[in-house]
Write a protein that holds these residues in place. Structure first.
Motif, mmCIF file in Angstrom:
data_model
loop_
_atom_site.group_PDB
_atom_site.id
_atom_site.type_symbol
_atom_site.label_atom_id
_atom_site.label_comp_id
_atom_site.label_asym_id
_atom_site.label_seq_id
_atom_site.Cartn_x
_atom_site.Cartn_y
_atom_site.Cartn_z
ATOM 1 N N GLY A 9 0.133 6.917 15.768
ATOM 2 C CA GLY A 9 -0.664 5.894 16.463
ATOM 3 C C GLY A 9 0.254 5.029 17.305
ATOM 4 O O GLY A 9 0.962 4.168 16.782
ATOM 5 N N GLY A 11 -0.476 2.792 19.690
ATOM 6 C CA GLY A 11 -1.176 1.695 20.364
ATOM 7 C C GLY A 11 -0.364 0.414 20.270
ATOM 8 O O GLY A 11 0.870 0.448 20.170
ATOM 9 N N ALA A 12 -1.067 -0.722 20.261
ATOM 10 C CA ALA A 12 -0.389 -2.018 20.313
ATOM 11 C C ALA A 12 0.584 -2.207 19.151
ATOM 12 O O ALA A 12 1.785 -2.457 19.365
ATOM 13 N N GLY A 14 1.500 0.036 16.866
ATOM 14 C CA GLY A 14 2.383 1.207 16.719
ATOM 15 C C GLY A 14 3.614 1.047 17.600
ATOM 16 O O GLY A 14 4.742 1.303 17.187
ATOM 17 N N VAL A 36 -3.347 10.403 19.490
ATOM 18 C CA VAL A 36 -4.293 11.365 20.084
ATOM 19 C C VAL A 36 -3.941 11.543 21.557
ATOM 20 O O VAL A 36 -4.153 12.611 22.125
ATOM 21 N N ASN A 37 -3.403 10.502 22.129
ATOM 22 C CA ASN A 37 -2.963 10.552 23.521
ATOM 23 C C ASN A 37 -1.443 10.809 23.512
ATOM 24 O O ASN A 37 -0.634 9.889 23.378
ATOM 25 N N GLY A 76 -8.265 2.507 12.494
ATOM 26 C CA GLY A 76 -8.531 2.354 11.056
ATOM 27 C C GLY A 76 -9.257 3.525 10.415
ATOM 28 O O GLY A 76 -8.928 3.935 9.296
ATOM 29 N N THR A 78 -9.007 6.536 10.777
ATOM 30 C CA THR A 78 -8.187 7.744 10.556
ATOM 31 C C THR A 78 -7.111 7.515 9.478
ATOM 32 O O THR A 78 -6.388 8.452 9.130
ATOM 33 N N HIS A 79 -6.999 6.291 8.973
ATOM 34 C CA HIS A 79 -5.890 5.990 8.054
ATOM 35 C C HIS A 79 -5.903 6.852 6.794
ATOM 36 O O HIS A 79 -4.873 7.381 6.380
ATOM 37 N N GLU A 96 -0.887 0.560 8.094
ATOM 38 C CA GLU A 96 -1.426 -0.712 8.575
ATOM 39 C C GLU A 96 -2.791 -0.937 7.938
ATOM 40 O O GLU A 96 -3.494 0.012 7.593
ATOM 41 N N LYS A 97 -3.186 -2.176 7.797
ATOM 42 C CA LYS A 97 -4.519 -2.443 7.263
ATOM 43 C C LYS A 97 -5.558 -1.968 8.282
ATOM 44 O O LYS A 97 -5.252 -1.992 9.489
ATOM 45 N N PRO A 98 -6.733 -1.488 7.871
ATOM 46 C CA PRO A 98 -7.135 -1.306 6.474
ATOM 47 C C PRO A 98 -6.575 0.005 5.921
ATOM 48 O O PRO A 98 -6.307 0.929 6.678
ATOM 49 N N GLY A 124 -0.197 -2.575 5.099
ATOM 50 C CA GLY A 124 0.353 -3.577 6.021
ATOM 51 C C GLY A 124 -0.333 -4.925 6.011
ATOM 52 O O GLY A 124 -0.771 -5.396 7.061
ATOM 53 N N MET A 126 0.608 -8.500 5.962
ATOM 54 C CA MET A 126 1.914 -9.146 6.156
ATOM 55 C C MET A 126 1.964 -10.597 5.720
ATOM 56 O O MET A 126 3.047 -11.178 5.644
ATOM 57 N N HIS A 176 -7.439 -10.581 6.137
ATOM 58 C CA HIS A 176 -6.107 -11.120 5.830
ATOM 59 C C HIS A 176 -6.193 -12.210 4.759
ATOM 60 O O HIS A 176 -5.350 -12.279 3.872
ATOM 61 N N TRP A 272 -1.990 -14.263 17.897
ATOM 62 C CA TRP A 272 -1.716 -13.998 16.481
ATOM 63 C C TRP A 272 -0.377 -13.288 16.289
ATOM 64 O O TRP A 272 0.283 -13.442 15.276
#
Ligand code: NAP
Length: 337
Positions: A9, A11-12, A14, A36-37, A76, A78-79, A96-98, A124, A126, A176, A272
């Protein structure tokens, strides 16, 4: 020894965890990244880990013999499949959560890990790595404010995107608090109720905002959490713990105070990522050190399961307006605190 990690993953978060592992954390190296990309995965690899392979799938990455531990930062939903696959290979995984979007999938992970008899999963969450929450817990555990009776908390975002939903205010936002209060109080939830104050005119048409989630714990502690995701002014996390002898308040992030023109002011963060940036660094370093020592310390699969069950009940309580009971499966002895 350098721990060789694969990231699923790109993304942001990752990308951010890849940067963190390559530039901040010591004793770790990203040796594979997928998404996936695949072009996106290659892009992140080129930026931070140019020697990393880009396997065609998460499963192929997990199977790579050189990958010793996995970081799951995909969407999430796919976790669970990747965590279960990592467990099948007997590999450590930071998810990472969840842990999973369905409590049933969390249960499957808990049972699989317990059957293996080895702790391989860290979730994850934190906030337990945030210095403010750690100081708060230390003070509570030392009995400084006596037995805890109540917690008043708030989770405010300046604004959220159009695809944000009322369910996400629980599964992405409140989750969280659901995790950190179980950890801070060493307690479990028994019920939840959600009430909606006057609606802000700044809310998206499909949203009810703000809301107050009221939780009761096994020890009888009452927790109220205000979730207000269009508060306009900043990203603001508050927590006040009231005990028999006093009150303990989560410290605010350090900010310069300015006194000028008969006014006293300081900045409030809006992102955040900035608010908990140090906690993410400490969290991933602890994961890497934990894998090397064969002993993980962060949130367990059981914690992931408990957060997921509590979140499901909070969503139900948003709809029903009633006090909804929170019931968990029996905790496998493997996860005894
Ligand atoms: P994001 O930017 O959407 O990134 C997710 C990435 O995973 C995307 O590139 C997505 O590709 C890819 N992906 C989707 N399905 C996949 C699959 N089956 N296999 C491999 N890659 C897949 O989301 P994010 O903000 O990074 O969040 C990722 C996860 O981290 C979420 O579970 C989120 O809740 C969690 N998170 C936690 C925190 C925290 O504070 N602990 C903070 C932020 C995020 P497409 O875009 O093409 O679908």
């Amino acid at each position: 020894m350098t721990l060789k990690i694969g990231v699923i993953g790109a993304g942001a978060i990752g990308e951010d965890h890849t940067r963190r592992c390559m530039q901040v954390v010591s004793g770790a190296e990203i040796v594979a990244i997928t998404d996936v990309n695949l072009a996106r995965a290659r892009e992140v690899a080129d930026k931070y880990a140019p020697d990393a392979k880009v396997p065609e799938s998460g499963e192929a990455l997990i199977a790579l013999p050189e990958v010793e531990a996995i970081i799951v930062t995909s969407w999430g939903g796919t976790h669970a499949q990747y965590v279960l696959e990592a467990l099948k290979h007997g590999k450590y995984v930071f998810c990472e959560k969840p842990l999973a979007t369905e409590a049933e999938d969390c249960r499957k992970i808990v049972e699989t890990e317990a059957a293996l008899g080895r702790r391989l999963v860290q979730v994850g969450f934190m906030r337990p790595y945030d210095s403010g929450y750690r100081a708060l817990k230390k003070l509570i555990d030392a009995g400084e404010i006596g037995e805890v009776l109540m917690v008043h908390a708030a989770h405010r975002n300046a604004r959220v995107g159009e695809n944000y939903t009322i369910q996400m205010s629980v599964t992405d936002t409140l989750v969280h608090e659901l995790d950190v209060f179980r950890w801070m109080l060493a307690d479990d939830y028994v019920s939840a109720q959600v009430v909606f104050p006057r609606r802000t005119s700044k809310a998206l048409p499909h949203m009810r905002d703000p809301q107050i989630i009221m939780l009761e714990t096994r020890k009888g502690i009452r927790i109220d959490v205000e979730v207000f995701v269009n508060c306009q002014y900043g990203y603001d996390i508050k927590c006040a713990v009231v005990g028999e002898l006093g009150e303990a308040i989560l410290p605010l992030p350090a900010a310069v105070e300015v006194r000028k023109s008969a006014k006293q002011s300081c900045e409030i963060m809006t992102d955040w990522k900035d608010r908990f940036i140090a906690a993410y660094d400490v969290e991933l370093q602890d994961f890497v050190d934990g894998v090397k020592a064969g002993k993980l310390n962060g949130a367990t699969s059981w914690d992931g399961y408990c957060a997921s069950v509590a979140a499901d009940v909070c969503v139900k309580a948003q709809e029903s307006g009633r006090i909804e009971p929170i019931t968990m499966m029996d905790r496998p002895a493997f996860y005894d605190r």
